[in-house]
Design a protein around this motif. Structure first.
Motif, mmCIF file in Angstrom:
data_model
loop_
_atom_site.group_PDB
_atom_site.id
_atom_site.type_symbol
_atom_site.label_atom_id
_atom_site.label_comp_id
_atom_site.label_asym_id
_atom_site.label_seq_id
_atom_site.Cartn_x
_atom_site.Cartn_y
_atom_site.Cartn_z
ATOM 1 N N MET A 1 2.238 -5.029 -19.489
ATOM 2 C CA MET A 1 2.750 -4.439 -17.978
ATOM 3 C C MET A 1 2.776 -3.358 -17.231
ATOM 4 O O MET A 1 2.474 -2.326 -17.951
ATOM 5 N N GLN A 2 2.485 -3.477 -15.873
ATOM 6 C CA GLN A 2 1.865 -2.600 -14.751
ATOM 7 C C GLN A 2 2.520 -1.932 -13.853
ATOM 8 O O GLN A 2 3.535 -2.803 -13.980
ATOM 9 N N TYR A 3 2.480 -0.971 -13.854
ATOM 10 C CA TYR A 3 3.722 -0.885 -12.010
ATOM 11 C C TYR A 3 2.589 -0.127 -11.086
ATOM 12 O O TYR A 3 2.153 0.603 -11.580
ATOM 13 N N VAL A 4 3.215 -0.102 -9.838
ATOM 14 C CA VAL A 4 2.481 0.387 -8.604
ATOM 15 C C VAL A 4 3.636 0.412 -8.284
ATOM 16 O O VAL A 4 4.823 0.166 -7.877
ATOM 17 N N ARG A 5 3.808 2.621 -7.450
ATOM 18 C CA ARG A 5 4.631 3.330 -6.331
ATOM 19 C C ARG A 5 4.154 2.266 -5.075
ATOM 20 O O ARG A 5 3.249 3.122 -4.491
ATOM 21 N N VAL A 6 4.901 1.629 -4.816
ATOM 22 C CA VAL A 6 4.888 1.784 -3.175
ATOM 23 C C VAL A 6 5.770 2.499 -2.518
ATOM 24 O O VAL A 6 7.115 2.176 -2.353
ATOM 25 N N ILE A 15 7.006 -1.198 -8.543
ATOM 26 C CA ILE A 15 6.629 -3.007 -8.423
ATOM 27 C C ILE A 15 5.514 -2.632 -9.228
ATOM 28 O O ILE A 15 4.801 -1.996 -9.749
ATOM 29 N N HIS A 16 6.487 -3.364 -10.653
ATOM 30 C CA HIS A 16 6.037 -4.192 -12.141
ATOM 31 C C HIS A 16 5.181 -4.943 -12.176
ATOM 32 O O HIS A 16 5.554 -6.588 -11.135
ATOM 33 N N PHE A 17 3.936 -5.309 -12.481
ATOM 34 C CA PHE A 17 2.675 -6.765 -12.418
ATOM 35 C C PHE A 17 1.518 -6.979 -13.258
ATOM 36 O O PHE A 17 1.878 -6.134 -14.271
ATOM 37 N N LEU A 18 0.982 -7.284 -13.274
ATOM 38 C CA LEU A 18 0.824 -8.287 -14.476
ATOM 39 C C LEU A 18 -0.804 -7.678 -13.977
ATOM 40 O O LEU A 18 -1.279 -8.042 -12.549
ATOM 41 N N PRO A 19 -1.358 -7.271 -14.996
ATOM 42 C CA PRO A 19 -2.838 -7.051 -14.575
ATOM 43 C C PRO A 19 -3.696 -7.966 -13.177
ATOM 44 O O PRO A 19 -4.743 -8.125 -12.789
ATOM 45 N N THR A 20 -3.518 -9.271 -13.743
ATOM 46 C CA THR A 20 -4.827 -10.467 -12.933
ATOM 47 C C THR A 20 -3.204 -10.546 -11.360
ATOM 48 O O THR A 20 -3.165 -11.692 -10.162
ATOM 49 N N GLY A 24 -0.788 -9.452 -2.200
ATOM 50 C CA GLY A 24 -0.015 -10.197 -1.939
ATOM 51 C C GLY A 24 1.354 -10.603 -2.728
ATOM 52 O O GLY A 24 2.339 -10.726 -1.931
ATOM 53 N N SER A 25 1.376 -10.402 -4.072
ATOM 54 C CA SER A 25 2.426 -10.639 -4.967
ATOM 55 C C SER A 25 3.663 -9.472 -5.066
ATOM 56 O O SER A 25 4.209 -9.731 -4.672
ATOM 57 N N ILE A 26 2.572 -7.828 -4.913
ATOM 58 C CA ILE A 26 2.999 -6.959 -4.521
ATOM 59 C C ILE A 26 3.833 -6.961 -3.221
ATOM 60 O O ILE A 26 4.707 -6.516 -2.952
ATOM 61 N N LYS A 27 3.250 -7.133 -2.095
ATOM 62 C CA LYS A 27 3.673 -7.555 -1.157
ATOM 63 C C LYS A 27 5.231 -7.917 -0.307
ATOM 64 O O LYS A 27 5.961 -7.807 -0.526
ATOM 65 N N MET A 55 -6.734 -9.684 -2.730
ATOM 66 C CA MET A 55 -7.299 -8.980 -3.725
ATOM 67 C C MET A 55 -6.177 -9.029 -4.868
ATOM 68 O O MET A 55 -5.204 -8.429 -5.357
ATOM 69 N N VAL A 56 -7.026 -8.583 -6.289
ATOM 70 C CA VAL A 56 -6.706 -8.711 -7.983
ATOM 71 C C VAL A 56 -6.384 -6.926 -8.335
ATOM 72 O O VAL A 56 -7.733 -6.752 -7.517
ATOM 73 N N VAL A 57 -5.371 -6.985 -7.938
ATOM 74 C CA VAL A 57 -5.084 -5.620 -8.091
ATOM 75 C C VAL A 57 -5.480 -4.733 -9.270
ATOM 76 O O VAL A 57 -6.856 -3.555 -8.799
ATOM 77 N N VAL A 58 -5.348 -5.184 -9.941
ATOM 78 C CA VAL A 58 -6.453 -3.925 -10.924
ATOM 79 C C VAL A 58 -7.824 -4.115 -11.071
ATOM 80 O O VAL A 58 -8.393 -2.609 -11.216
ATOM 81 N N PRO A 59 -8.530 -4.909 -11.571
ATOM 82 C CA PRO A 59 -9.904 -4.795 -10.508
ATOM 83 C C PRO A 59 -10.249 -4.334 -9.736
ATOM 84 O O PRO A 59 -11.840 -3.700 -9.498
#
Length: 124
Positions: A1-6, A15-20, A24-27, A55-59
């Motif tokens: 699991m990864q995260y982004v700082r909003v 916000i934690h997210f999967l690489p896929t 939109g799901s983070i938002k 957009m897919v988050v990581v790639p």
């Protein structure tokens, strides 16, 4: 699991997210937390580039521990300017009224992190 700082103003959501995951799901997660409509929000890179919901988050553009900015839609349909305020930390007891007082070790740690110098966005 990864995260982004909003970030927006003085708030930061981790916000934690999967690489896929998509932008939109983070938002949608931030919208759920803040009880706002996701269509009235936009995520931006630190270079002020909008991130599309599909957009897919990581790639695409956002790496693990990336910092992105949240902006809201104005009443006229335009988007507001990103506003992110850097917190002020102090170890000076006299300045405690203006900023939270933290131990020197914590202030040093935060300074070492220096997110402004961190290129957490993947190269495109």
């Amino acid at each position: 699991m990864q995260y982004v700082r909003v970030k927006r103003d003085v708030k930061t959501w981790f916000i934690h997210f999967l690489p896929t995951a998509t932008i939109g799901s983070i938002k949608a997660e931030v919208a759920r937390i803040e009880n706002l409509a996701p269509e009235n929000m936009r995520l931006m890179t630190t270079k002020m580039e909008p991130l599309e919901d599909s957009m897919v988050v990581v790639p695409d553009k956002v790496a693990n521990n990336a910092e992105v900015y949240l902006v809201y839609k104005n009443a006229d349909g335009s988007w507001e300017e990103a506003c992110v305020k850097k917190p002020v930390y102090t170890t000076d007891e006299g300045a405690a009224a203006a900023a939270p007082t933290l131990p020197v070790s914590v202030v040093d740690y935060l300074d070492e992190m220096n997110p402004a110098a961190d290129s957490s966005l993947a190269a495109t």
